[in-house]
Enzyme design. Structure first.
Site, PDB file in Angstrom:
ATOM      1  N   CYS A 192       2.561  -2.902  16.502  1.00 56.45           N
ATOM      2  CA  CYS A 192       2.470  -2.642  14.799  1.00 56.45           C
ATOM      3  C   CYS A 192       1.611  -4.046  14.203  1.00 56.45           C
ATOM      4  O   CYS A 192       2.300  -5.335  14.475  1.00 56.45           O
ATOM      5  CB  CYS A 192       3.744  -2.496  14.466  1.00 56.45           C
ATOM      6  SG  CYS A 192       3.830  -2.429  12.447  1.00 56.45           S
ATOM      7  N   CYS A 201       3.697   8.294   1.468  1.00 52.40           N
ATOM      8  CA  CYS A 201       4.070   7.115   2.200  1.00 52.40           C
ATOM      9  C   CYS A 201       4.405   5.862   1.237  1.00 52.40           C
ATOM     10  O   CYS A 201       3.276   5.490   1.149  1.00 52.40           O
ATOM     11  CB  CYS A 201       3.101   7.194   3.524  1.00 52.40           C
ATOM     12  SG  CYS A 201       3.633   6.019   4.890  1.00 52.40           S
ATOM     13  N   CYS A 249     -13.127   0.559   4.764  1.00 54.65           N
ATOM     14  CA  CYS A 249     -12.619  -0.665   4.899  1.00 54.65           C
ATOM     15  C   CYS A 249     -12.984  -1.358   6.121  1.00 54.65           C
ATOM     16  O   CYS A 249     -13.213  -2.438   6.047  1.00 54.65           O
ATOM     17  CB  CYS A 249     -11.149  -0.328   4.869  1.00 54.65           C
ATOM     18  SG  CYS A 249     -10.548   0.040   3.131  1.00 54.65           S
ATOM     19  N   CYS A 302       7.154  -7.556   7.520  1.00 54.75           N
ATOM     20  CA  CYS A 302       8.213  -7.107   8.119  1.00 54.75           C
ATOM     21  C   CYS A 302       8.880  -8.133   8.822  1.00 54.75           C
ATOM     22  O   CYS A 302       8.126  -8.892   9.549  1.00 54.75           O
ATOM     23  CB  CYS A 302       7.899  -5.941   9.106  1.00 54.75           C
ATOM     24  SG  CYS A 302       9.260  -5.014   9.781  1.00 54.75           S
ATOM     25  N   CYS A 311       7.570  -5.606  16.181  1.00 55.43           N
ATOM     26  CA  CYS A 311       7.285  -4.486  17.482  1.00 55.43           C
ATOM     27  C   CYS A 311       5.583  -4.850  17.764  1.00 55.43           C
ATOM     28  O   CYS A 311       4.754  -5.075  16.935  1.00 55.43           O
ATOM     29  CB  CYS A 311       7.217  -3.103  16.556  1.00 55.43           C
ATOM     30  SG  CYS A 311       8.878  -2.971  15.994  1.00 55.43           S
ATOM     31  N   GLU A 359       0.797  -1.157  -0.056  1.00 58.13           N
ATOM     32  CA  GLU A 359       0.000  -0.066  -0.007  1.00 58.13           C
ATOM     33  C   GLU A 359       0.805   1.199   0.018  1.00 58.13           C
ATOM     34  O   GLU A 359       2.002   1.269   0.577  1.00 58.13           O
ATOM     35  CB  GLU A 359      -0.913   0.030   1.253  1.00 58.13           C
ATOM     36  CG  GLU A 359      -1.967  -0.944   1.191  1.00 58.13           C
ATOM     37  CD  GLU A 359      -2.995  -1.016   2.089  1.00 58.13           C
ATOM     38  OE1 GLU A 359      -2.613  -0.298   3.340  1.00 58.13           O
ATOM     39  OE2 GLU A 359      -4.218  -1.350   2.200  1.00 58.13           O
TER      40      GLU A 359
HETATM   41  N1  SAH Z   1       9.769  -0.105   9.929  1.00 56.40           N
HETATM   42  C1  SAH Z   1       9.995   1.439   9.835  1.00 56.40           C
HETATM   43  C2  SAH Z   1       9.075   2.238   9.155  1.00 56.40           C
HETATM   44  C3  SAH Z   1       7.596   1.686   8.851  1.00 56.40           C
HETATM   45  S1  SAH Z   1       6.727   1.646  10.483  1.00 56.40           S
HETATM   46  C4  SAH Z   1       9.790   2.011  11.335  1.00 56.40           C
HETATM   47  O1  SAH Z   1       9.278   1.057  12.210  1.00 56.40           O
HETATM   48  O2  SAH Z   1      10.149   3.063  11.482  1.00 56.40           O
HETATM   49  C5  SAH Z   1       6.375   3.512  10.500  1.00 56.40           C
HETATM   50  C6  SAH Z   1       5.773   3.877  11.768  1.00 56.40           C
HETATM   51  O3  SAH Z   1       4.371   3.279  12.116  1.00 56.40           O
HETATM   52  C7  SAH Z   1       6.840   3.753  13.020  1.00 56.40           C
HETATM   53  O4  SAH Z   1       6.935   4.905  13.719  1.00 56.40           O
HETATM   54  C8  SAH Z   1       5.950   2.502  13.881  1.00 56.40           C
HETATM   55  O5  SAH Z   1       6.161   2.581  14.965  1.00 56.40           O
HETATM   56  C9  SAH Z   1       4.409   3.203  13.574  1.00 56.40           C
HETATM   57  N2  SAH Z   1       3.388   2.209  13.906  1.00 56.40           N
HETATM   58  C10 SAH Z   1       3.332   0.962  13.548  1.00 56.40           C
HETATM   59  N3  SAH Z   1       2.032   0.587  13.947  1.00 56.40           N
HETATM   60  C11 SAH Z   1       1.332   1.582  14.671  1.00 56.40           C
HETATM   61  C12 SAH Z   1       0.162   1.875  15.194  1.00 56.40           C
HETATM   62  N4  SAH Z   1      -0.562   0.708  15.287  1.00 56.40           N
HETATM   63  N5  SAH Z   1      -0.354   2.891  15.740  1.00 56.40           N
HETATM   64  C13 SAH Z   1       0.417   4.250  15.577  1.00 56.40           C
HETATM   65  N6  SAH Z   1       1.854   3.950  15.082  1.00 56.40           N
HETATM   66  C14 SAH Z   1       2.035   2.702  14.514  1.00 56.40           C
HETATM   67 FE1  SF4 Z   2       8.374  -3.414  11.433  1.00 59.74          FE
HETATM   68 FE2  SF4 Z   2       8.381  -2.321  13.787  1.00 59.74          FE
HETATM   69 FE3  SF4 Z   2       8.238  -0.837  11.495  1.00 59.74          FE
HETATM   70 FE4  SF4 Z   2       6.108  -2.385  12.136  1.00 59.74          FE
HETATM   71  S1  SF4 Z   2       6.998  -0.770  13.481  1.00 59.74           S
HETATM   72  S2  SF4 Z   2       6.954  -2.049  10.028  1.00 59.74           S
HETATM   73  S3  SF4 Z   2       6.894  -4.232  13.071  1.00 59.74           S
HETATM   74  S4  SF4 Z   2       9.868  -2.348  12.236  1.00 59.74           S
END
Ligand code: SAH
Ligand code: SF4
Length: 401
Positions: A142, A128, A364, A135, A139, A114
Site C-alpha cells: 500500500c 470513497c 496524473c 497511516c 502494509c 483525497e
Molecule cells: N486502512 C483501511 C482502509 C483504507 S485502505 C484498510 O486497510 O482496510 C483500502 C483498501 O485499499 C484496503 O483493502 C487495501 O488493502 C487496499 N489497497 C491499498 N493499496 C493497494 C494497492 N496498491 N492495490 C490494490 N489495493 C490496495
Molecule cells: Fe494503512 Fe494498510 Fe489500509 Fe494502507 S492498506 S491505508 S497501510 S491499513
C-alpha cells in the site's frame, strides 16, 4: 519602532486564536449541547434550534449562516461570531471520462486528503472517503503505508468530504430524487478504526434522517483488522464491515499486513464472527488484493474458502495497483478469474473490480517531474477507485430493510 513576530507563518506554531467549531462536525445531540453551552440559543429551544441548523447544513447544504432564513437575524449573527459552517478548500478537482470524480481537499496547511466519487457502484454511486492523513500501518503493498501519519481527521473533515461531493453533484436538498450519491465507503487514506470516535460521529451525521440520510446499511467501513475495535464499530455505527484480508495464513499476512503480528488470523476471524448484525443480508466483505506469485495460487483460493466457511461473506478480488518502489506485480487476469471461480463454486460472490477513472489517473501519472506527493496522489486515487468497487452494483442492501 515596534517589531511584531508573525508566528502564523511558522510551521507547527499554534494559531493565536483557536479555529471556531465547525457545526458540520456535530451530531444532532452534540449540536444541542454545544448550542446550549454557548448561550446563543435559549435553553428550552436548543433542541428545536439544533434541528433547524442541522437541516440547513445537511439537508440544504448551506455554507453561510445568512442563508438560514428561518433563524432570527440576531441569533444568526451570534452563531456566526462563535461557529463556522464553511467548507475546506478544494485544491484540485478532476473528472474522468467514465464519470469518476476526484477532489484533493486541503483541511489545513499541509493537511491534504483525497476523496473519490465512483458512479454506478452500490445503488447509484459511492464516495470513497479518507479517515486519516497518512497511516500508521505499513502494509507492504500500500502506497499510503509509506506516508507517515500526519493526523486523524475530525468528524467535520470527514463530513466535509461528503458535503463537497454533494456540492459538486448538485445533490442538495438531500431528499432529491434520483440521487447519484447512494453509498459511502471508508476506504480512502488511513485506518478508520484508529479514528473510531470521529468516524462514528461522521456516520451518525451522514445517516441522520434530518440531513444527508444515507442509510447505515449503505455505509461500509474497511479495516486492516484492528480486532479490539470491531465490536465497538458495530455497536456505535451499525455500518457494513469490510476486512482487508489479503492472505490466508499468518506467515504471509504478517508480511503483507504487519498488524497481523498483533492480531493474528484466528483472533481476526473470531472478531469478525462476533461482529454485531452480521447476516445473509448484511454480509462481511473480504478484500483480497491479487499479488502475482504471492497470494494468488489456487491452493490459496481453497484455503480462503476454508477460512471464511460458515460466514455470511463475499470476497472482492482487487487487481494490485503498482506504484514506484513497490516490488509486487498484479496477478494475471486468467489467474484472478481462476481464483474467483473457486470462490464462486463454494457459493461466495467474488467480483473482480477494474479501477475506474483511469484516464484522470493517466494524466496524473504523466506528471513525472512533479513532486512525489503528486504521484502518490495519483496512485492513491487508483487504489480508492478500485476499492470503492467492493460494492456490488446491485447490492443496495434493500433486502436488509
Ligand atoms: N486502512 C483501511 C482502509 C483504507 S485502505 C484498510 O486497510 O482496510 C483500502 C483498501 O485499499 C484496503 O483493502 C487495501 O488493502 C487496499 N489497497 C491499498 N493499496 C493497494 C494497492 N496498491 N492495490 C490494490 N489495493 C490496495
Ligand atoms: Fe494503512 Fe494498510 Fe489500509 Fe494502507 S492498506 S491505508 S497501510 S491499513
Amino acid at each position: 519602532m515596534s517589531v511584531t513576530l508573525d508566528l502564523s507563518r511558522v510551521s507547527g506554531a499554534a494559531p493565536a486564536v483557536p479555529a471556531p467549531i465547525n457545526l458540520s462536525g456535530l451530531t444532532r445531540a452534540q449540536m444541542v449541547a454545544v448550542l446550549t453551552e454557548s448561550g446563543v440559543v435559549e435553553h428550552g429551544k436548543a433542541k428545536m434550534r439544533a434541528t433547524q441548523v442541522f437541516r440547513w447544513l445537511h439537508h440544504r447544504g448551506v455554507t453561510d449562516f445568512a442563508q438560514m432564513t428561518d433563524v432570527a437575524k440576531e441569533t444568526r449573527a451570534r452563531l456566526a461570531e462563535r461557529f463556522s459552517v464553511s467548507r475546506p478548500e478544494i485544491v484540485e478537482r478532476q473528472v474522468s471520462k467514465d464519470g469518476t470524480r476526484k477532489w484533493l481537499i486541503r483541511m489545513g496547511p499541509g493537511i491534504e486528503v483525497e476523496t473519490v466519487y465512483i458512479p454506478s457502484v452500490g445503488r447509484a454511486g459511492a464516495l470513497c472517503v479518507s479517515s486519516q492523513v497518512g497511516c500508521t500501518l505499513n502494509c507492504s503493498f500500500c502506497h499510503t503505508g509509506t506516508q507517515a501519519l500526519v493526523r486523524n481527521l475530525t468528524a467535520a473533515e470527514i463530513v466535509a468530504q461528503v458535503q463537497i461531493a454533494k456540492d459538486d453533484l448538485a445533490e442538495w436538498p438531500s431528499d432529491k430524487d434520483d440521487r447519484l450519491l447512494s453509498n459511502i465507503v471508508f476506504m480512502g487514506m488511513g485506518e478508520p478504526l484508529y479514528n473510531l470516535g470521529s468516524v462514528a460521529d461522521a456516520i451518525d451525521i451522514i445517516s441522520d434522517n434530518e440531513g444527508i440520510a444515507i442509510s447505515r446499511r449503505r455505509i461500509t467501513v474497511s479495516t486492516s483488522g484492528v480486532v479490539p475495535q470491531l465490536q465497538a464499530l458495530g455497536e456505535k455505527t451499525q455500518a457494513m464491515l469490510a476486512i482487508s484480508l489479503h492472505a490466508t495464513n499468518d506467515a504471509l499476512r504478517d508480511v503483507l499486513v504487519p498488524l497481523n503480528k498483533k492480531y493474528p488470523l484466528a483472533q481476526l476471524m473470531a472478531g469478525i464472527r462476533a461482529y454485531p448484525g452480521l447476516s445473509n443480508a448484511r454480509r462481511v466483505t473480504f478484500e483480497y488484493v491479487m499479488l502475482k506469485g504471492v497470494n494468488d495460487s489456487l491452493d490459496e483460493a481453497r484455503a480462503l474458502v476454508k477460512l471464511i466457511k460458515g460466514l455470511p461473506a463475499k470476497v472482492n478480488l482487487i487487481p494490485f495497483n503498482p506504484w514506484p518502489g513497490s516490488d509486487y506485480q498484479c496477478s494475471d487476469w486468467a489467474t484472478i478469474e481462476a481464483f474467483g471461480a473457486i470462490l464462486n463454486k463454494a457459493g461466495y460472490s467474488s467480483p473482480i473490480r477494474t479501477p475506474r477513472g483511469r484516464d484522470i489517473l493517466a494524466a496524473c501519472g504523466q506528471l513525472k517531474s512533479e513532486s512525489e506527493k503528486v504521484r502518490a496522489s495519483a496512485l492513491r486515487q487508483l487504489s480508492m477507485a478500485a476499492m470503492a468497487g467492493v460494492l456490488d452494483d446491485d447490492d443496495d442492501g434493500d433486502e436488509a430493510a
